[in-house]
Design a protein around this motif. Structure first.
Motif, mmCIF file in Angstrom:
data_model
loop_
_atom_site.group_PDB
_atom_site.id
_atom_site.type_symbol
_atom_site.label_atom_id
_atom_site.label_comp_id
_atom_site.label_asym_id
_atom_site.label_seq_id
_atom_site.Cartn_x
_atom_site.Cartn_y
_atom_site.Cartn_z
ATOM 1 N N ARG A 137 -6.558 3.954 -26.145
ATOM 2 C CA ARG A 137 -7.571 3.899 -25.080
ATOM 3 C C ARG A 137 -8.603 5.027 -25.192
ATOM 4 O O ARG A 137 -9.814 4.800 -25.016
ATOM 5 N N ASP B 163 -12.161 3.858 -13.994
ATOM 6 C CA ASP B 163 -11.475 2.799 -14.769
ATOM 7 C C ASP B 163 -10.346 3.408 -15.578
ATOM 8 O O ASP B 163 -9.234 2.863 -15.645
ATOM 9 N N ALA B 164 -10.665 4.520 -16.213
ATOM 10 C CA ALA B 164 -9.652 5.191 -17.038
ATOM 11 C C ALA B 164 -8.499 5.676 -16.158
ATOM 12 O O ALA B 164 -7.323 5.574 -16.549
ATOM 13 N N ASN C 133 -7.488 4.331 -13.318
ATOM 14 C CA ASN C 133 -6.680 3.153 -12.962
ATOM 15 C C ASN C 133 -5.796 2.724 -14.131
ATOM 16 O O ASN C 133 -4.638 2.356 -13.942
ATOM 17 N N PHE C 134 -6.364 2.784 -15.314
ATOM 18 C CA PHE C 134 -5.615 2.406 -16.517
ATOM 19 C C PHE C 134 -4.342 3.277 -16.649
ATOM 20 O O PHE C 134 -3.235 2.761 -16.836
ATOM 21 N N VAL C 135 -4.533 4.572 -16.535
ATOM 22 C CA VAL C 135 -3.395 5.496 -16.701
ATOM 23 C C VAL C 135 -2.399 5.325 -15.553
ATOM 24 O O VAL C 135 -1.188 5.281 -15.774
ATOM 25 N N ASN C 136 -2.933 5.203 -14.328
ATOM 26 C CA ASN C 136 -2.040 5.014 -13.171
ATOM 27 C C ASN C 136 -1.187 3.758 -13.338
ATOM 28 O O ASN C 136 0.019 3.773 -13.067
ATOM 29 N N HIS C 137 -1.820 2.670 -13.791
ATOM 30 C CA HIS C 137 -1.061 1.419 -13.973
ATOM 31 C C HIS C 137 -0.067 1.524 -15.112
ATOM 32 O O HIS C 137 0.917 0.777 -15.162
ATOM 33 N N LEU C 138 -0.329 2.423 -16.005
ATOM 34 C CA LEU C 138 0.567 2.622 -17.152
ATOM 35 C C LEU C 138 1.776 3.477 -16.761
ATOM 36 O O LEU C 138 2.922 3.154 -17.095
#
Lengths: 194, 337
Positions: free
Chosen positions: A51, A77-78, A80-85
């Motif tokens: 990413r 966005d980044a 959210n990406f990390v949080n969802h990961l």
């Protein structure tokens, strides 16, 4: 066994409160420490490099958390990406932790963002730690060796204490004046009585 | 223009005035010359004259101070030619005559120590100080009486009267150093026992940003009976630029191991200190120790324990310990009833 959330804004003293509860026999799960461990896993590192690129690795070839935090600060966005990961894995680990400590009076989930992510709905009770802003800023300056402007920048991304209070079952005031241990004993006794 | 004198009489009058002036000048010259001759003749004759001198006593008996003397001046009678007397009176008059007390016998009288010095014994010494040989005919008074006190000595600290203002970010690196920091003070017991400090002259500095090294005069106590071993001292004001450093230290528990286990919250404190730039790399965490003391009496009365910094380098200034007091829990040991 009850699942208790322990939250509070930066510099409020969550970790100190968690240590006091652990003295009473509560099992404490620190989500921040857990997230750090997860980020060190190879599969997670691969996803983050895909990413953000390999430049987020430090000299020891592991994720540079400070650099990652800077990248996430200005890129929702980044973030959210990390949080969802990360968050689902942290929460899964908390579930495992609760199973492991099923015989303890309660399991405490310590995290800065519990209300914002609505995770409090999965917990039996929520404890909020509050402290005056000036005191919180000074604590973070002393602890993280950063300047006041940077602390305030971090604070801006968090909900205010007034917004969080309606969600809490218990509020512990860590202002350096109210005795902490007494407040923790009262809260713990009430939780155990339930 | 008209005057009261007829025009033909004017030259005659001018001529008379000129003659008078010439004659008066000649008269005056001779008058001065004859006076001079008269003075020379007079001063060539012998006269007896008395000259008053201030006196100073030296070589007081060992361990004694002169607390009083019957006279502070002496009159010296000189028999000499007028010229010589003028020299002694005005041209070569010495400011003070030293009277040597070596060998003076002390006698005890009604609880006091006294001494008598016949000045006739000192005539030769006095004459040699004045610079006369056979011209000195008498000294008055013929005897000087003294009162003595026992001379004590005591070492007394020096207190510098130095005030200073430091430039922002600058601090005193150490206490103000005085060399010597104490001096010997001599005098009667009663007087030197009443002296707590010997003060320096006053000196003030503003906007200090570097070391100051200076010499200051000591202020002698008012009494003439007191003397000091030093007249001046050296002062050093050490000044350095300071910056802030902080260390996170574990808090150790002193006197634990009783029937209760003590748990403290937090277990670490942050020590903020000011350190001189030159010491910045010299200071580290290992030089500090923070403790709380297990004191059952205090614990019954308090909800927090004071954090004491029992070890820290002498060259840092502790700004604050955060938090200053920490909370605690006493946990009763499992094997205790």
């Amino acid at each position: 066994m009850l699942k208790i959330g322990l939250t509070g804004n930066i510099g409020s003293g969550k970790t100190l409160i968690a240590k006091i509860f652990s003295t009473f026999g509560a099992a404490v799960f620190n989500s921040d420490d857990e997230a750090k461990l997860i980020m060190k896993e190879v599969r997670m590192q691969k996803l983050l490099i895909e990413r953000f690129g390999s430049h987020i690795l430090n000299e020891e070839n592991i994720i540079d958390r400070k650099l990652l935090a800077q990248l996430l600060f200005n890129d929702k966005d980044a973030l959210n990406f990390v949080n969802h990961l990360i968050h689902p894995l942290v929460r899964q680990n908390f579930k495992d932790f609760c199973i492991k400590h099923a015989n303890d009076p309660c399991c405490i989930y310590e995290a800065a963002i519990i209300i914002e992510t609505s995770y409090y709905k999965n917990l039996d009770r929520l404890i909020l730690v509050t402290a005056p802003e000036k005191l919180r800023i000074q604590r973070v300056i002393d602890r993280d060796k950063i300047n006041e402007a940077l602390v305030k920048q971090r604070m801006e991304n968090q909900w205010s204490e007034d917004e969080k209070i309606p969600f809490a079952d218990f509020v512990i005031v860590n202002d350096g004046i109210e005795p902490l241990v007494k407040q923790c004993v009262d809260v713990f006794n009430k939780i155990c009585a339930e | 223009m008209k005057t009261g004198i007829p025009d033909n009489e004017q030259p005659v009058q001018d001529s008379l005035m000129k003659r008078f002036r010439d004659q008066f000048s000649i008269f005056f010259v001779f008058l001065v010359f004859s006076s001079f001759i008269w003075v020379v003749i007079k001063l060539s004759k012998d006269f007896t004259s008395t000259i008053t001198y201030n006196i100073n006593f030296k070589n007081a008996p060992k361990g004694r101070i002169i607390s009083g003397s019957s006279d502070t001046v002496i009159n010296v009678g000189l028999d000499a030619k007028g010229f010589t007397l003028i020299k002694y009176h005005f041209l070569q008059k010495i400011p003070v005559i030293n009277i040597d007390l070596t060998g003076l016998k002390i006698r005890y009288y009604a609880g006091k120590e006294e001494g008598c010095l016949p000045l006739n014994d000192q005539i030769q010494k006095i004459a040699s100080q004045i610079g006369v040989k056979r011209d000195l005919v008498f000294v008055s008074p013929d005897t000087i009486r003294f009162e003595f006190l026992t001379k004590y000595k005591r070492q007394i600290p020096v207190l510098p009267q130095v005030s200073y203002e430091l430039r922002p970010q600058f601090m005193l690196y150490d206490s103000v150093q005085i060399q010597p920091d104490s001096i010997w003070v001599f005098g009667p017991e009663e007087l030197i026992d009443s002296i707590q400090f010997i003060y320096t002259e006053q000196k003030s500095f503003s906007d200090l940003s570097e070391n100051q090294e200076l010499e200051l005069r000591l202020i002698k106590p008012e009494s003439n009976l007191v003397s000091l071993s030093e007249n001046r001292v050296k002062i050093l004001i050490p000044v350095e630029k300071y910056t802030e450093r902080s260390f996170e230290l574990p808090v150790n528990i002193v006197n634990s191991g009783t029937e209760y286990a003590l748990r403290i919250f937090p277990e670490k404190v942050i020590v903020n200190c000011l350190v001189a730039l030159k010491d910045y790399n010299r200071v580290d965490e290992a030089m500090f120790e923070a403790v709380v003391t297990y004191d059952s009496v205090e614990m019954q009365a308090a909800t927090r324990l004071k954090v004491n910094l029992v070890k820290y380098p002498s060259f840092v200034h502790i700004a604050r310990v955060e938090p200053e007091r920490i909370e605690f829990i006493l946990i009763k040991s499992a094997n205790k009833p």
